[in-house]
Enzyme design. Structure first.
Site, PDB file in Angstrom:
ATOM      1  NE  ARG A 129     -10.752 -10.056  -1.989  1.00 26.99           N
ATOM      2  CZ  ARG A 129     -11.075  -9.131  -2.883  1.00 26.99           C
ATOM      3  NH1 ARG A 129     -11.397  -9.481  -4.112  1.00 26.99           N
ATOM      4  NH2 ARG A 129     -11.078  -7.856  -2.547  1.00 26.99           N
TER       5      ARG A 129
ATOM      6  CE  LYS B 114      -3.860  -1.924   2.706  1.00 24.06           C
ATOM      7  NZ  LYS B 114      -4.909  -1.784   1.681  1.00 24.06           N
TER       8      LYS B 114
HETATM    9  N1  BES Z   1      -8.040  -3.888   4.430  1.00 24.89           N
HETATM   10  C1  BES Z   1      -8.218  -3.453   3.102  1.00 24.89           C
HETATM   11  C2  BES Z   1      -9.513  -2.663   2.883  1.00 24.89           C
HETATM   12  C3  BES Z   1      -9.618  -1.383   3.656  1.00 24.89           C
HETATM   13  C4  BES Z   1      -9.206  -0.193   3.096  1.00 24.89           C
HETATM   14  C5  BES Z   1     -10.187  -1.359   4.908  1.00 24.89           C
HETATM   15  C6  BES Z   1      -9.318   0.986   3.800  1.00 24.89           C
HETATM   16  C7  BES Z   1     -10.309  -0.188   5.625  1.00 24.89           C
HETATM   17  C8  BES Z   1      -9.876   0.994   5.058  1.00 24.89           C
HETATM   18  C9  BES Z   1      -8.228  -4.659   2.154  1.00 24.89           C
HETATM   19  O1  BES Z   1      -7.438  -5.721   2.554  1.00 24.89           O
HETATM   20  C10 BES Z   1      -7.691  -4.197   0.843  1.00 24.89           C
HETATM   21  O2  BES Z   1      -6.560  -3.831   0.786  1.00 24.89           O
HETATM   22  N2  BES Z   1      -8.541  -4.211  -0.188  1.00 24.89           N
HETATM   23  C11 BES Z   1      -8.142  -3.805  -1.485  1.00 24.89           C
HETATM   24  C12 BES Z   1      -8.635  -4.829  -2.451  1.00 24.89           C
HETATM   25  C13 BES Z   1      -8.069  -4.678  -3.833  1.00 24.89           C
HETATM   26  C14 BES Z   1      -6.591  -4.959  -3.843  1.00 24.89           C
HETATM   27  C15 BES Z   1      -8.791  -5.630  -4.760  1.00 24.89           C
HETATM   28  C16 BES Z   1      -8.770  -2.432  -1.749  1.00 24.89           C
HETATM   29  O3  BES Z   1      -9.883  -2.191  -1.276  1.00 24.89           O
HETATM   30  O4  BES Z   1      -8.119  -1.622  -2.366  1.00 24.89           O
HETATM   31 MN    MN Z   2      -5.433  -5.529   1.903  1.00 25.28          MN
END
Ligand code: BES
Ligand code: MN
Ligand code: ZN
Length: 496
Positions: free
Chosen positions: A348, A274
Site C-alpha cells: 500500500r 515474515k
Molecule cells: N505480499 C503480502 C501479501 C501476500 C501474502 C500476498 C501471501 C500473496 C500471498 C503483503 O505485502 C503482506 O505482507 N501483507 C500483510 C499485511 C499485514 C502486515 C497488515 C498480510 O497480509 O499479512
Molecule cells: Mn508484505
C-alpha cells in the site's frame, strides 16, 4: 519457457497423419467431420468400454486401427452443447492440449453436430491450447527430465469451417496469449534474476510494439516526493524503479484509462520479517505489475483503439541496516503522512505514491490497481475470486462482468467510513495497518486516500495470481491473472 505450439487453420477434411482430436457432445455425439476420421467406426465401442459420455474435458485416446493413416484418434468431451459459454472454448483448448504429447504435431477437428464453431470459437480453442502449454522450465537443464522442454515446437492444425477468418481472429487472440505468457513468466522468475531494474528492462521491451515507456529512477522519485515508496525500497541494495507505459491508440483528446500494479520483486516483510515457511512465494509479489505489463503488451499487439496508461512501482522489501523501522513516519507524494506500523504492509505504501502520481499527471477516466496485497483476501475468498474494492458502481459492474466473461472472477467487498477510521493514528495522518479484522478492507481504505474523486478500483489478487489451483488453461504456479480480465474490460467499454 516451453516452446509455444504453432497454430494453423485449415478446411475440414479427414486428417492424413499423426494424432487427430475430435469433439464429442454429451447430448448428441460426434459431427460428420469427426466420424469421417474414423471410417472403421472404432470410437463407439471405445466410448462404451471407457464409459465415455462426452462430459466436458473427459477424453478417450484410441490407437488408430491398422490401415488408418492416423496414429491416434482422441475424442474430447464438450459436455452438453446448451451449456457452452464463450469461455468454454478456451477451456476446451486447454482440455485438448492436455491430451497432446509434448512437441508432437496434431490435428484438431473443430466441428460439432449442432453448434457452429465460428472463427472466434476456433481462435479461442487455439488460444486455450497455447495457454495450457505454458510451463516455466527455463531453469531445467536436463531435456529428458520430467517437465523439461522438448526442443521442437508442436504444430497444431485446427480444422474448421472458415479457416481464413479463424486465422484473422487468432492473430488478435494470440496477442492475448503473449500477454498472459509474459505475465506468468515475470511472476515465475526468481527475485535474484528479476529485480526492479531487470523488470523495468523487460517492460521497456514494449517499446518495440509502439508503447511509450519511461523509467523513473530513485533520484527522480525523490524529487517527486515519493517517500512512501522509497521507504520500502531503502532496505534493499537494489534501487527501485517506477515504470510509466503509455499506449495511445485512441483519439488524441480522449482522457486515458489507467492501470497501476504493485511490483514488489521480493517481499521479506522487511524488519517486520515474515516467517520462513512459504516465504519463497514472495518472489511473486509483483503479480499486479506483471498483469499491467502483460496487459500493455496485449493492447499494443492488437492496436487497441484506446488511450491507456500502465504504471508499475518496482521495489524490493528487505531487512537491512538501512531498512525502515516500525514507527517510522514518512511523507507521501500527496503530502499525507503515514506511520509505518508494520513494514510488511509495504504494498500500500508503494501503491499510494503510484496512484497519486498517476492521478496527478494523467487525470485518467479511471484507475484500476492490481496487487498481491493481503493474505486476508485468501481467508475471505480463497483462490477462486479476487477481491474488488471500488468507489464507483458502474466501474465495479463492468469489472465484475469482464470477470465473469473471462472467468477471472471478482467479488465486490465493502468499504466505508467505519473501516476508514481504523487506519487513523494519533501520530500521523494515517497508519499502514488497521489491525487483524477486515485486513483486506483497511488496506483498500488506505489506497482510497490517494485517489481523490477519480473512479477507482482495487483488485486484491493475492489468492489468484500465484499458487491458485491448476485449471484447463493454466498449469503454472503463476496464472497471469488480470491480463485477460482487463483486456476484456477495455475491449467492451473503452474502445472506438
Ligand atoms: N505480499 C503480502 C501479501 C501476500 C501474502 C500476498 C501471501 C500473496 C500471498 C503483503 O505485502 C503482506 O505482507 N501483507 C500483510 C499485511 C499485514 C502486515 C497488515 C498480510 O497480509 O499479512
Ligand atoms: Mn508484505
Ligand atoms: Zn507484499
Amino acid at each position: 519457457m516451453t516452446l509455444r505450439p504453432v497454430i494453423s487453420f485449415a478446411k475440414l477434411a479427414p486428417p492424413k497423419k499423426g494424432a487427430a482430436i475430435v469433439l464429442a457432445a454429451e447430448d448428441n455425439g460426434l459431427s460428420g467431420a469427426a466420424k469421417a476420421c474414423d471410417p472403421r467406426n472404432v470410437l463407439p465401442r471405445a466410448f462404451e468400454v471407457a464409459e465415455f459420455k462426452g462430459k466436458f474435458g473427459a477424453a478417450v485416446d484410441v490407437l488408430a486401427p491398422e490401415q488408418s493413416p492416423l496414429d491416434r484418434i482422441i475424442a474430447v468431451g464438450v459436455g452438453k452443447t446448451s451449456a457452452i459459454t464463450e469461455h468454454c472454448w478456451w477451456r476446451l483448448g486447454g482440455a485438448i492440449a492436455a491430451q497432446l504429447k509434448k512437441g508432437k504435431d496434431a490435428t484438431v477437428v473443430a466441428e460439432l453436430p449442432d453448434v457452429a464453431i465460428g472463427p472466434q470459437e476456433a481462435a479461442a480453442i487455439a488460444a486455450g491450447i497455447q495457454l495450457r502449454a505454458y510451463s516455466f522450465d527455463t531453469y531445467k537443464t536436463k531435456k529428458d527430465d520430467n517437465g523439461a522442454a522438448p526442443d521442437k515446437a508442436a504444430r497444431i492444425t485446427v480444422l474448421c469451417a472458415n479457416p481464413a477468418a479463424a486465422k484473422k481472429a487468432f492473430a488478435e487472440t494470440e496477442g492475448v496469449v503473449d500477454g498472459v505468457w509474459l505475465a506468468r513468466d515475470l511472476v515465475n522468475q526468481p527475485a535474484n534474476v528479476l529485480g526492479p531494474v531487470e523488470f523495468a528492462a523487460r517492460a521497456s521491451e514494449l517499446k518495440e510494439l509502439g508503447v511509450t515507456v519511461e523509467v523513473l529512477t530513485e533520484k527522480e522519485m525523490r524529487k517527486l516526493g515519493m517517500n512512501a515508496l522509497l521507504g520500502v525500497a531503502q532496505g534493499s541494495v537494489r534501487p527501485p524503479r517506477l515504470v510509466v507505459m503509455q499506449w495511445n491508440g485512441g483519439k488524441a483528446k480522449d482522457k486515458p484509462v489507467a492501470f497501476i500494479g504493485k511490483g514488489v520483486v521480493f517481499d521479506t516483510g522487511g524488519i517486520s520479517i515474515k516467517q520462513a515457511a512459504g516465504m519463497e512465494d514472495m518472489k511473486g509479489d509483483m503479480g499486479g505489475a506483471a498483469a499491467v505489463t502483460g496487459l500493455m503488451h496485449v493492447l499494443a499487439a492488437r492496436k487497441a483503439k484506446a488511450n491507456v496508461v500502465g504504471i508499475i512501482g518496482l521495489v524490493e522489501n528487505m531487512p537491512d541496516g538501512n531498512a525502515q523501522r516500525p514507527g517510522d513516519i514518512v511523507t507521501s507524494m500527496s503530502g499525507q503522512t503515514i506511520e509505518v506500523i508494520n513494514t510488511d504492509a509495504e504494498g500500500r505504501l508503494v501503491l499510494g505514491d503510484a496512484l497519486w502520481y498517476c492521478n496527478d499527471r494523467f487525470q485518467p477516466k479511471f484507475m484500476v490497481d492490481l496487487a498481491t496485497l493481503t493474505g486476508a483476501i485468501m481467508v475471505a475468498l480463497g483462490n477462486q475470486y479476487a477481491g474488488l474494492f471500488c468507489n464507483n458502481d458502474e466501474l465495479a459492474e463492468r469489472l465484475a462482468a469482464a470477470g465473469q466473461a473471462t472467468q477471472e472472477r471478482l467479488w465486490r467487498m465493502p468499504m466505508g467510513a467505519e473501516y476508514d477510521k481504523m487506519i487513523d493514528t494519533k501520530n500521523a495522518d494515517m497508519k499502514n495497518t488497521g489491525g487483524r479484522f477486515g485486513g483486506s478492507i483497511t488496506a483498500a481504505q488506505f489506497l482510497q486516500r490517494f485517489v481523490k474523486d477519480t473512479p477507482w478500483a482495487h483488485l486484491d489478487i493475492a489468492g489468484t495470481a500465484i499458487s491458485s489451483p491448476a485449471t484447463e488453461i493454466n498449469q503454472s504456479w503463476a496464472s497471469g491473472f488480470g491480463v485477460r480480465l482487463l483486456d476484456r474490460l477495455v475491449r467492451d467499454h473503452y474502445e472506438g
